[in-house]
Design a protein around this motif. Structure first.
Motif, short mmCIF file in Angstrom:
data_model
loop_
_atom_site.label_atom_id
_atom_site.label_comp_id
_atom_site.label_asym_id
_atom_site.label_seq_id
_atom_site.Cartn_x
_atom_site.Cartn_y
_atom_site.Cartn_z
N GLU A 1 0.04 0.73 1.42
CA GLU A 1 -1.27 0.72 0.77
C GLU A 1 -1.53 2.03 0.03
OE1 GLU A 1 -5.97 -0.17 1.77
OE2 GLU A 1 -4.46 -0.54 3.30
N ALA A 2 -1.08 3.14 0.60
CA ALA A 2 -1.28 4.45 -0.04
C ALA A 2 -0.46 4.57 -1.33
CB ALA A 2 -0.90 5.57 0.92
N GLN A 3 0.68 3.92 -1.39
CA GLN A 3 1.56 4.03 -2.55
C GLN A 3 1.34 2.94 -3.60
OE1 GLN A 3 3.35 6.67 -2.95
NE2 GLN A 3 2.91 7.43 -0.91
N PHE A 4 0.79 1.81 -3.20
CA PHE A 4 0.65 0.65 -4.08
C PHE A 4 -0.51 0.85 -5.05
CE2 PHE A 4 -1.07 -3.64 -4.99
CZ PHE A 4 0.04 -4.21 -5.58
N GLU A 5 -0.20 0.76 -6.33
CA GLU A 5 -1.23 0.82 -7.36
C GLU A 5 -1.38 -0.57 -7.94
OE1 GLU A 5 -0.93 3.97 -10.22
OE2 GLU A 5 -0.02 5.30 -8.74
N SER B 1 16.54 -2.27 -1.12
CA SER B 1 17.08 -2.64 -2.42
C SER B 1 16.72 -4.09 -2.72
CB SER B 1 18.60 -2.46 -2.44
OG SER B 1 19.22 -3.42 -1.61
N THR B 2 17.09 -4.53 -3.88
CA THR B 2 16.94 -5.93 -4.31
C THR B 2 15.52 -6.44 -4.03
OG1 THR B 2 19.24 -6.15 -3.59
CG2 THR B 2 18.15 -8.13 -4.40
N ILE B 3 14.53 -5.72 -4.50
CA ILE B 3 13.13 -6.11 -4.30
C ILE B 3 12.79 -7.21 -5.29
CG2 ILE B 3 10.74 -5.31 -4.32
CD1 ILE B 3 11.99 -2.45 -3.87
N VAL C 1 8.28 -13.23 -5.19
CA VAL C 1 8.45 -14.67 -5.30
C VAL C 1 7.59 -15.23 -6.42
CG1 VAL C 1 8.20 -16.87 -4.10
CG2 VAL C 1 9.14 -14.90 -2.90
N ARG C 2 6.35 -14.72 -6.56
CA ARG C 2 5.48 -15.14 -7.65
C ARG C 2 4.63 -13.96 -8.09
NH1 ARG C 2 1.34 -20.20 -8.27
NH2 ARG C 2 0.97 -19.80 -10.45
N ASP C 3 4.68 -13.63 -9.38
CA ASP C 3 4.02 -12.44 -9.92
C ASP C 3 2.61 -12.74 -10.42
OD1 ASP C 3 3.21 -10.20 -11.37
OD2 ASP C 3 5.20 -9.74 -12.04
N TYR C 4 2.28 -13.95 -10.76
CA TYR C 4 0.98 -14.35 -11.29
C TYR C 4 0.67 -13.74 -12.65
CZ TYR C 4 0.04 -16.03 -6.57
OH TYR C 4 0.11 -16.68 -5.36
N GLY C 5 1.61 -13.07 -13.26
CA GLY C 5 1.40 -12.50 -14.58
C GLY C 5 0.64 -11.19 -14.59
N TYR C 6 0.48 -10.53 -13.45
CA TYR C 6 -0.26 -9.27 -13.39
C TYR C 6 0.65 -8.06 -13.24
CZ TYR C 6 -4.53 -11.96 -12.96
OH TYR C 6 -5.56 -12.81 -13.20
N ASP C 7 1.94 -8.24 -13.48
CA ASP C 7 2.91 -7.15 -13.37
C ASP C 7 2.88 -6.47 -12.00
OD1 ASP C 7 3.83 -7.54 -15.98
OD2 ASP C 7 2.20 -6.31 -16.78
N ILE C 8 2.71 -7.26 -10.97
CA ILE C 8 2.69 -6.73 -9.61
C ILE C 8 4.08 -6.27 -9.19
CG2 ILE C 8 2.47 -7.46 -7.20
CD1 ILE C 8 -0.04 -8.95 -8.04
N GLU C 9 5.10 -6.92 -9.72
CA GLU C 9 6.47 -6.59 -9.31
C GLU C 9 6.78 -5.11 -9.49
OE1 GLU C 9 10.94 -8.38 -9.56
OE2 GLU C 9 9.40 -9.26 -10.80
N GLN C 10 6.44 -4.54 -10.62
CA GLN C 10 6.72 -3.11 -10.85
C GLN C 10 5.93 -2.23 -9.90
OE1 GLN C 10 9.23 -1.87 -12.67
NE2 GLN C 10 8.67 -0.02 -11.59
N SER C 11 4.68 -2.59 -9.61
CA SER C 11 3.87 -1.81 -8.68
C SER C 11 4.46 -1.85 -7.28
CB SER C 11 2.43 -2.34 -8.65
OG SER C 11 1.82 -2.17 -9.90
N LYS D 1 7.68 -2.48 -6.49
CA LYS D 1 8.94 -1.74 -6.49
C LYS D 1 8.70 -0.24 -6.41
CE LYS D 1 11.86 -5.10 -8.80
NZ LYS D 1 12.71 -5.41 -9.95
N THR D 2 7.75 0.24 -7.17
CA THR D 2 7.42 1.66 -7.15
C THR D 2 6.94 2.09 -5.77
OG1 THR D 2 6.87 1.61 -9.50
CG2 THR D 2 5.99 3.45 -8.21
N ALA D 3 6.08 1.28 -5.15
CA ALA D 3 5.59 1.60 -3.81
C ALA D 3 6.73 1.63 -2.79
CB ALA D 3 4.52 0.60 -3.39
N PHE D 4 7.62 0.64 -2.85
CA PHE D 4 8.75 0.59 -1.91
C PHE D 4 9.66 1.79 -2.08
CE2 PHE D 4 7.83 -3.76 -0.65
CZ PHE D 4 8.39 -3.83 0.61
N GLU D 5 9.86 2.24 -3.30
CA GLU D 5 10.73 3.40 -3.56
C GLU D 5 10.17 4.68 -2.93
OE1 GLU D 5 11.00 3.41 -7.81
OE2 GLU D 5 12.39 1.71 -7.84
#
Length: 144
Positions: free
Chosen positions: A60-64, A90-92, A95-105, A107-111
């Motif tokens: 939660e602290a890292q997720f934007e 790895s390999t993040i 399953v469904r992004d909903y078009g809000y570009d959540i995937e990059q957020s 991945k960045t948080a996991f890193e």
């Protein structure tokens, strides 16, 4: 608009949502073990340092959260990732992004998270596929 993030894991289905524990494998399965194989069933599942509550707090602290529509009250997505033998993620995959570009957020948080304690099978560290549902609740602040 502030975003509140809640990570949900249902205790009764924890084993099916994340790596599953296996109590035994047949000799035939042992012969098929490969160093690069990604396991779903393992003797010991990967663990985040400090447990799930520490993971939730750190994530939660890292997720934007990306900008969301004001009409969205709840957004649920599922993250699949591999915890490597050294505990790195790895390999993040979302399953469904909903078009809000959540995937990059995500991945960045996991890193930016701590290294996991890797999963193991037969006492040896192995790569393990994990699945985690994440729910985002937008909080609407009232104007003063």
């Amino acid at each position: 608009m502030k975003i509140h993030l809640t990570i949900l894991l249902f205790l009764l289905t924890l084993g099916s949502l994340s790596a599953q524990n296996s109590t035994s494998t047949s000799p035939k399965e042992e012969q098929l073990m490969d160093d690069d194989e990604i396991y779903i069933l393992v003797d010991k599942a990967p663990e985040y340092p400090g447990g799930f509550s520490a993971f939730s707090k750190d994530f939660e602290a890292q997720f934007e959260s990306p900008q969301l529509d004001a009409s969205i009250r709840k957004l649920v997505f599922v993250v699949r990732y591999v915890v490597e033998k050294d505990g790195q993620v790895s390999t993040i995959d979302i399953v469904r992004d909903y078009g809000y570009d959540i995937e990059q957020s995500v991945k960045t948080a996991f890193e930016q998270l701590k290294t996991w304690q890797p999963g193991s099978n037969k006492g040896q560290p192995v790569r393990v596929l994990m699945t985690l549902p994440i729910t985002v609740f937008p909080i609407i602040e009232e104007s003063k």
